[in-house]
Design a protein around this motif. Structure first.
Motif, PDB file in Angstrom:
ATOM      1  N   ILE A 237     -11.914  26.550  42.688  1.00  0.00           N
ATOM      2  CA  ILE A 237     -10.953  27.414  42.010  1.00  0.00           C
ATOM      3  C   ILE A 237     -11.367  28.887  42.065  1.00  0.00           C
ATOM      4  O   ILE A 237     -10.529  29.773  42.181  1.00  0.00           O
ATOM      5  CB  ILE A 237     -10.777  26.946  40.547  1.00  0.00           C
ATOM      6  CG1 ILE A 237     -10.135  25.562  40.542  1.00  0.00           C
ATOM      7  CG2 ILE A 237      -9.896  27.913  39.763  1.00  0.00           C
ATOM      8  CD1 ILE A 237     -10.001  24.959  39.172  1.00  0.00           C
ATOM      9  N   PHE A 238     -12.679  29.153  41.998  1.00  0.00           N
ATOM     10  CA  PHE A 238     -13.142  30.544  41.990  1.00  0.00           C
ATOM     11  C   PHE A 238     -13.775  30.969  43.315  1.00  0.00           C
ATOM     12  O   PHE A 238     -14.205  32.105  43.450  1.00  0.00           O
ATOM     13  CB  PHE A 238     -14.198  30.748  40.894  1.00  0.00           C
ATOM     14  CG  PHE A 238     -13.695  30.489  39.503  1.00  0.00           C
ATOM     15  CD1 PHE A 238     -12.457  30.953  39.085  1.00  0.00           C
ATOM     16  CD2 PHE A 238     -14.487  29.796  38.593  1.00  0.00           C
ATOM     17  CE1 PHE A 238     -12.006  30.717  37.802  1.00  0.00           C
ATOM     18  CE2 PHE A 238     -14.041  29.571  37.303  1.00  0.00           C
ATOM     19  CZ  PHE A 238     -12.796  30.023  36.908  1.00  0.00           C
ATOM     20  N   PRO A 240     -13.884  31.988  47.109  1.00  0.00           N
ATOM     21  CA  PRO A 240     -12.990  32.428  48.176  1.00  0.00           C
ATOM     22  C   PRO A 240     -13.115  31.601  49.449  1.00  0.00           C
ATOM     23  O   PRO A 240     -12.100  31.327  50.099  1.00  0.00           O
ATOM     24  CB  PRO A 240     -13.384  33.881  48.418  1.00  0.00           C
ATOM     25  CG  PRO A 240     -14.539  34.184  47.560  1.00  0.00           C
ATOM     26  CD  PRO A 240     -14.760  33.066  46.618  1.00  0.00           C
ATOM     27  N   GLY A 244     -10.246  29.737  46.776  1.00  0.00           N
ATOM     28  CA  GLY A 244     -10.086  30.128  45.378  1.00  0.00           C
ATOM     29  C   GLY A 244     -10.120  31.634  45.181  1.00  0.00           C
ATOM     30  O   GLY A 244     -10.255  32.399  46.126  1.00  0.00           O
ATOM     31  N   ASP A 245     -10.009  32.040  43.928  1.00  0.00           N
ATOM     32  CA  ASP A 245      -9.853  33.460  43.611  1.00  0.00           C
ATOM     33  C   ASP A 245     -10.887  33.888  42.565  1.00  0.00           C
ATOM     34  O   ASP A 245     -10.768  33.539  41.402  1.00  0.00           O
ATOM     35  CB  ASP A 245      -8.438  33.684  43.072  1.00  0.00           C
ATOM     36  CG  ASP A 245      -8.192  35.132  42.721  1.00  0.00           C
ATOM     37  OD1 ASP A 245      -9.108  35.962  42.926  1.00  0.00           O
ATOM     38  OD2 ASP A 245      -7.088  35.441  42.245  1.00  0.00           O
ATOM     39  N   PHE A 248      -9.770  35.751  39.371  1.00  0.00           N
ATOM     40  CA  PHE A 248      -9.197  34.921  38.314  1.00  0.00           C
ATOM     41  C   PHE A 248     -10.240  34.648  37.227  1.00  0.00           C
ATOM     42  O   PHE A 248      -9.946  34.686  36.037  1.00  0.00           O
ATOM     43  CB  PHE A 248      -8.684  33.615  38.928  1.00  0.00           C
ATOM     44  CG  PHE A 248      -8.125  32.653  37.924  1.00  0.00           C
ATOM     45  CD1 PHE A 248      -7.148  33.055  37.032  1.00  0.00           C
ATOM     46  CD2 PHE A 248      -8.582  31.347  37.865  1.00  0.00           C
ATOM     47  CE1 PHE A 248      -6.635  32.176  36.102  1.00  0.00           C
ATOM     48  CE2 PHE A 248      -8.075  30.464  36.937  1.00  0.00           C
ATOM     49  CZ  PHE A 248      -7.103  30.878  36.048  1.00  0.00           C
TER      50      PHE A 248
ATOM     51  N   VAL B  61      -0.959  30.110  37.862  1.00  0.00           N
ATOM     52  CA  VAL B  61      -1.230  31.182  38.825  1.00  0.00           C
ATOM     53  C   VAL B  61      -1.158  30.647  40.247  1.00  0.00           C
ATOM     54  O   VAL B  61      -0.458  31.188  41.105  1.00  0.00           O
ATOM     55  CB  VAL B  61      -2.619  31.793  38.555  1.00  0.00           C
ATOM     56  CG1 VAL B  61      -3.057  32.675  39.710  1.00  0.00           C
ATOM     57  CG2 VAL B  61      -2.600  32.579  37.257  1.00  0.00           C
ATOM     58  N   TYR B  62      -1.859  29.537  40.510  1.00  0.00           N
ATOM     59  CA  TYR B  62      -1.879  29.027  41.880  1.00  0.00           C
ATOM     60  C   TYR B  62      -0.525  28.449  42.274  1.00  0.00           C
ATOM     61  O   TYR B  62      -0.116  28.567  43.415  1.00  0.00           O
ATOM     62  CB  TYR B  62      -2.993  27.983  42.042  1.00  0.00           C
ATOM     63  CG  TYR B  62      -4.356  28.621  42.132  1.00  0.00           C
ATOM     64  CD1 TYR B  62      -4.710  29.384  43.245  1.00  0.00           C
ATOM     65  CD2 TYR B  62      -5.286  28.487  41.111  1.00  0.00           C
ATOM     66  CE1 TYR B  62      -5.956  29.984  43.332  1.00  0.00           C
ATOM     67  CE2 TYR B  62      -6.528  29.088  41.189  1.00  0.00           C
ATOM     68  CZ  TYR B  62      -6.861  29.837  42.299  1.00  0.00           C
ATOM     69  OH  TYR B  62      -8.089  30.434  42.383  1.00  0.00           O
ATOM     70  N   LYS B 190      -5.646  25.042  50.807  1.00  0.00           N
ATOM     71  CA  LYS B 190      -5.046  25.289  49.492  1.00  0.00           C
ATOM     72  C   LYS B 190      -4.679  23.989  48.789  1.00  0.00           C
ATOM     73  O   LYS B 190      -4.666  23.909  47.564  1.00  0.00           O
ATOM     74  CB  LYS B 190      -3.800  26.173  49.636  1.00  0.00           C
ATOM     75  CG  LYS B 190      -4.113  27.629  49.990  1.00  0.00           C
ATOM     76  CD  LYS B 190      -4.739  28.350  48.825  1.00  0.00           C
ATOM     77  CE  LYS B 190      -4.944  29.838  49.061  1.00  0.00           C
ATOM     78  NZ  LYS B 190      -5.791  30.187  50.201  1.00  0.00           N
ATOM     79  N   ILE B 193      -7.219  23.137  46.486  1.00  0.00           N
ATOM     80  CA  ILE B 193      -7.185  23.831  45.190  1.00  0.00           C
ATOM     81  C   ILE B 193      -6.325  23.044  44.202  1.00  0.00           C
ATOM     82  O   ILE B 193      -6.681  22.886  43.037  1.00  0.00           O
ATOM     83  CB  ILE B 193      -6.636  25.266  45.347  1.00  0.00           C
ATOM     84  CG1 ILE B 193      -7.536  26.094  46.239  1.00  0.00           C
ATOM     85  CG2 ILE B 193      -6.472  25.924  43.983  1.00  0.00           C
ATOM     86  CD1 ILE B 193      -8.854  26.460  45.619  1.00  0.00           C
ATOM     87  N   GLY B 196      -8.385  20.426  42.987  1.00  0.00           N
ATOM     88  CA  GLY B 196      -9.383  20.981  42.074  1.00  0.00           C
ATOM     89  C   GLY B 196      -8.798  21.087  40.672  1.00  0.00           C
ATOM     90  O   GLY B 196      -9.383  20.623  39.687  1.00  0.00           O
ATOM     91  N   VAL B 197      -7.603  21.671  40.604  1.00  0.00           N
ATOM     92  CA  VAL B 197      -6.947  21.821  39.303  1.00  0.00           C
ATOM     93  C   VAL B 197      -6.603  20.455  38.725  1.00  0.00           C
ATOM     94  O   VAL B 197      -6.801  20.190  37.534  1.00  0.00           O
ATOM     95  CB  VAL B 197      -5.680  22.709  39.444  1.00  0.00           C
ATOM     96  CG1 VAL B 197      -4.900  22.728  38.152  1.00  0.00           C
ATOM     97  CG2 VAL B 197      -6.063  24.118  39.855  1.00  0.00           C
TER      98      VAL B 197
END
Ligand SMILES: [Cu+2]
Lengths: 567, 261
Positions: A237-238, A240, A244-245, A248, B61-62, B190, B193, B196-197
């Motif tokens: 999630i964090f 790159p 991820g970003d 954030f 956000v994502y 992606k 991600i 992940g969430v």
């Protein structure tokens, strides 16, 4: 003194039960408050040692080129541990958990907080968190800065981040439970006559703090947990590289950590309101506006976090909005300062030790708050960002105001805690030394920062032209340290040699002054007094033979006046 | 609610003074004690909501940045199992709420039964969750940084043994809208991600269910010991509130994760 207003020779909360477990497993809010107090002092000394390490590394003309990698690593470790320990283990629990626990139920005239066992649990969580932090010192070289920014914290640095983050997570829950306890206590356990606007202002400040604690702290909790998950399982999630970003995380982090600044400062402001009223012998000026400005600060604190990301790639529009909102926080803060000054105006001011700390804060908070405006301004912030200007700014606010507020509170309530008076002369000298040393330490950092001196560097080299600032700052730190140790010395000295304190040495009108010092186990020997105006100074008058204040119209059963009946 | 706590004080349980049995020393009345507890649990639930909030924000956000990724990823979740779990939790909330009523009315037998059913439902929920999780590990529909994920930036980094038995990887039975192996690499990453969430949200929720199960077990044991009745049901009441929140969070998670189309 033979009066019964001192209870050292009677059964009181300090001597009622004995033994390690009677303290470690206690649910008495006063004992828990004292345990927090001494634990926080211990951590403060630990964090202070790392501060001195920073100062000593930076003073002397050490050339950047001559520094070994190990030395620089050790420096990174020192500023990280200093920051993390001071924030998570010292300032955040200082006033709410230590002084708040001791004072809040007594100010309310109750026997305890609403959930005494939860209170004990908070303290034990705090201990576990503290132990994890100390463990961190041994498992690796924590060097992320107290902010734990990814991707550095999750990808490149060593595993010490795991124990540190876990420690901070647990400390967060300790803080949440303390806040929850105070919210419920203040809502549900006020005496019937004590309406919201008859509460002492310290309670308003603690209440506003508790609101921030329960609303903001869970967010840092989950964010730190995500850092942990990211570090151990690369959840992405964090990070790159995994799509991820990292910015954030900065949003989440500052969504807590900006309000956290007010977790640190609001209780200090609450202490100050008590100090200024009591030692000016005047009702507090603008009671309602001080009370409500605490709430306003708490609300504003949640909508300004973006000012930490002006140069993190946040959109310009966002930056402009956050900048404007940040300015608005200055309003309720200034309201408080003006009201304090108006309280002192034409008062009969007693320059006691706690009052000196209070007066120091007006200066320190004034400078800390006003320099905050430089940083809220977009144009100047780009210049000041990551310089010593920022370091000096937040030290003026967080150390200057929060720590001095803590010290002022300690010296104010010390007679109540231990039933002993602190030596007047030496404690004042300690306060003045700390004040002078503090300004000597951080004033040069403002100037250096304004000249572009970047923070978090292990060495600058003579050609950079910052050596003078560093030398001055280190010298100031020595003075500050001496002053703080002297203050600690006067406190410890008083435990053995201090004069016995009366129930009300300062003339405060809030309820904790209407029970003997130190208080009995359940706070009041008789039913707590009827609540009136907490700042009606005419209710108490100085009695020389008692070396303290007594009620003008005492109740017949008041144990605090039994012995001074004319005979 | 609070009217039910002003129970007649039977006396004769050994206390000479007029202090009800279940009243802690620092409270004045049972009402005050109940109100304080109620405010305490509600405040705690508020912090719980905020505890989850960061993950909901991450989700938002994502999802708003990569709506098509979210839509695509959702097809790997088993809607039938998700819906079953929703029903299981709803049932458990109902039985727990009924249990509170039982305690108030002193129907201890029913109370024990309802607590037991609630506990069973919670266990069932975790069982179904376990099936879902293990299927995902089998398929390699995992977060970006996992070694066995099929959502890697470079297709050659996906381990052979995962490719062999992952239906999602080459869309073997044609049940998905595309094969992961043919996707644009960035898009594929992606998707990780999303998972992940997904794993963070459902994992954190699962931890809360486990805590709830411990709580239920404790309440069940206490009710078997005969602790609860019309004059003492605060623990049941507050436990039920916690359980309703855990249920409610799932009610949000289910459509947000499973029903994106
Ligand atoms: Cu800030």
């Amino acid at each position: 003194m033979t009066s019964s207003t001192n209870a050292l020779d009677r059964t009181n909360y300090l001597n009622a039960t004995k033994g390690f477990m009677s303290w470690f497993w206690t649910i008495d809010h006063k004992r828990l408050g004292l345990m927090y107090l001494w634990s926080v002092v211990g951590c403060f000394i630990l964090g202070g040692m790392f501060a001195m390490k920073i100062r000593l590394t930076l003073s002397g003309d050490v050339d950047f080129a001559s520094q070994t990698a190990e030395q620089m690593n050790a420096y990174n470790n020192a500023f990280t541990v200093h920051g993390a320990v001071m924030i998570f283990l010292v300032i955040i629990p200082s006033i709410p958990a230590a002084l708040g626990n001791f004072v809040v139920p007594m100010m309310l005239g109750t026997k305890d907080v609403a959930f005494p066992k939860l209170n004990r649990f908070s303290y034990h969580l705090w201990l576990i968190g503290a132990i994890l932090f100390v463990t961190t010192l041994f498992v690796g070289n924590l060097d992320t800065g107290w902010t734990f920014y990814p991707p550095y914290s999750t990808g490149y640095t060593d595993v010490s981040v795991i124990t540190a983050v876990l420690g901070a997570f647990i400390l967060g829950f300790s803080s949440i439970f303390t806040g929850l306890n105070f919210i419920v206590t203040i809502h549900k356990m006020r005496p019937p006559q004590m309406t919201w606007f008859k509460m002492p202002l310290f309670l308003w400040a603690i209440y506003a703090t508790a609101v921030i604690q329960i609303l903001a702290t869970p967010v840092i909790g989950i964010s730190l947990l995500l850092i942990l998950v990211e570090k151990t399982m690369q959840i992405g999630i964090f990070t790159p590289e995994l799509g991820g970003d990292p910015v954030f995380f900065q949003h989440l982090f500052w969504f807590y950590s900006h309000p956290a600044v007010y977790i640190m400062i609001l209780p200090g402001m609450g202490v100050m309101s008590e100090l200024f009223a009591t030692f000016s012998r005047k009702p507090i000026f603008g009671y309602k506006s001080i009370a409500l400005s605490s709430i306003a600060i708490a609300i504003f604190s949640f909508i300004v976090w973006g000012h930490h990301m002006f140069v993190s790639g946040q959109s310009e529009l966002m930056s402009i909005i956050f900048s404007a909102l940040t300015f608005s926080v200055a309003v309720p803060s200034a309201i408080k300062v003006f009201n304090w000054i108006a309280t002192m105006y034409k008062g009969s001011i007693a320059f006691t030790t706690p009052m000196l700390y209070g007066l120091s804060i007006i200066w320190l908070f004034g400078i800390g708050g006003l320099t905050g405006l430089f940083l809220a301004t977009l144009g100047t912030d780009v210049h000041f960002h990551d310089t010593y200007f920022v370091v000096a700014h937040f030290h003026y606010v967080m150390v200057g105001s929060a720590l001095f507020g803590f010290l002022g509170g300690i010296f104010y309530w010390w007679p109540k805690m231990y039933g002993r008076m602190v030596d007047n002369k030496w404690s004042k000298i300690a306060c003045i030394m700390s004040f002078v040393g503090f300004n000597m330490t951080f004033m040069p950092q403002f100037i250096g920062g304004a000249h572009g001196m970047p923070r978090r560097y292990a060495a600058y080299g003579p050609s950079a032209g910052f050596d003078g600032y560093n030398e001055a700052s280190t010298l100031g730190a020595m003075v500050l340290m001496t002053g703080l140790f002297l203050a600690l010395g006067t406190l410890l000295w008083s435990l053995k040699k201090g004069k016995k304190a009366p129930a009300n040495p300062w003339g405060g009108v809030t309820l904790e002054w209407q029970t003997p010092s130190p208080p009995p186990e359940h706070n009041f020997e008789i039913d707590p007094p009827v609540v009136g105006d907490p700042y009606d100074m005419s209710l108490f008058e100085w009695k020389g033979e008692e070396e303290g204040f007594l009620p003008v119209n005492p109740r017949p059963d008041d144990p605090c006046v039994a012995n001074v009946q004319p005979s | 609610m609070s009217t039910t706590t002003t129970v007649a004080h039977e006396g004769g349980h050994g206390h000479s003074h007029d202090h009800p049995k279940h009243l802690a020393h620092h409270f004045e009345t049972l009402d005050q004690q109940f109100d304080a507890g109620k405010l305490g649990i509600w405040t705690f639930l508020l912090t719980e909501v905020l505890f989850f909030s960061a993950l909901f924000v991450a989700y938002t956000v994502y999802r708003s940045n990569y709506p098509e990724v979210w839509q695509f990823a959702s097809q790997y979740l088993n809607t039938q199992l998700g819906a079953t779990n929703t029903l299981v939790l709803l049932l458990s909330s109902f039985t727990f709420a009924w249990g509170v009523r039982n305690a108030m009315l002193g129907q201890i037998g029913l109370l024990k039964m309802n607590l037991a059913i609630t506990l069973l439902c919670a266990g069932g929920f975790m069982g179904i969750k376990y099936m879902e999780y293990s299927h995902k590990f089998h398929e390699g529909t995992l977060w970006s940084g996992n070694e066995d994920t099929i959502f890697r930036l470079h297709a050659e980094d996906v381990p052979e043994h995962i490719k062999e038995h992952s239906h999602a990887w080459d869309n073997r039975d044609g049940e998905f809208s595309a094969a992961v192996r043919d996707l644009d690499p960035e898009f594929r990453q992606k998707l990780g991600i999303f998972f992940g969430v997904y794993f963070c949200l459902t994992g954190l929720h699962g931890i809360h269910v486990l805590i709830g199960m411990l709580l239920l077990l404790w309440l069940l044991l206490r009710s078997m010991r005969g602790d609860f009745g019309p004059d003492n049901f605060n623990a049941i009441d507050f436990g039920a509130l916690y359980w309703h929140l855990v249920d409610l969070i799932w009610i949000f998670l289910f459509p947000l994760l499973y029903l994106i189309s």
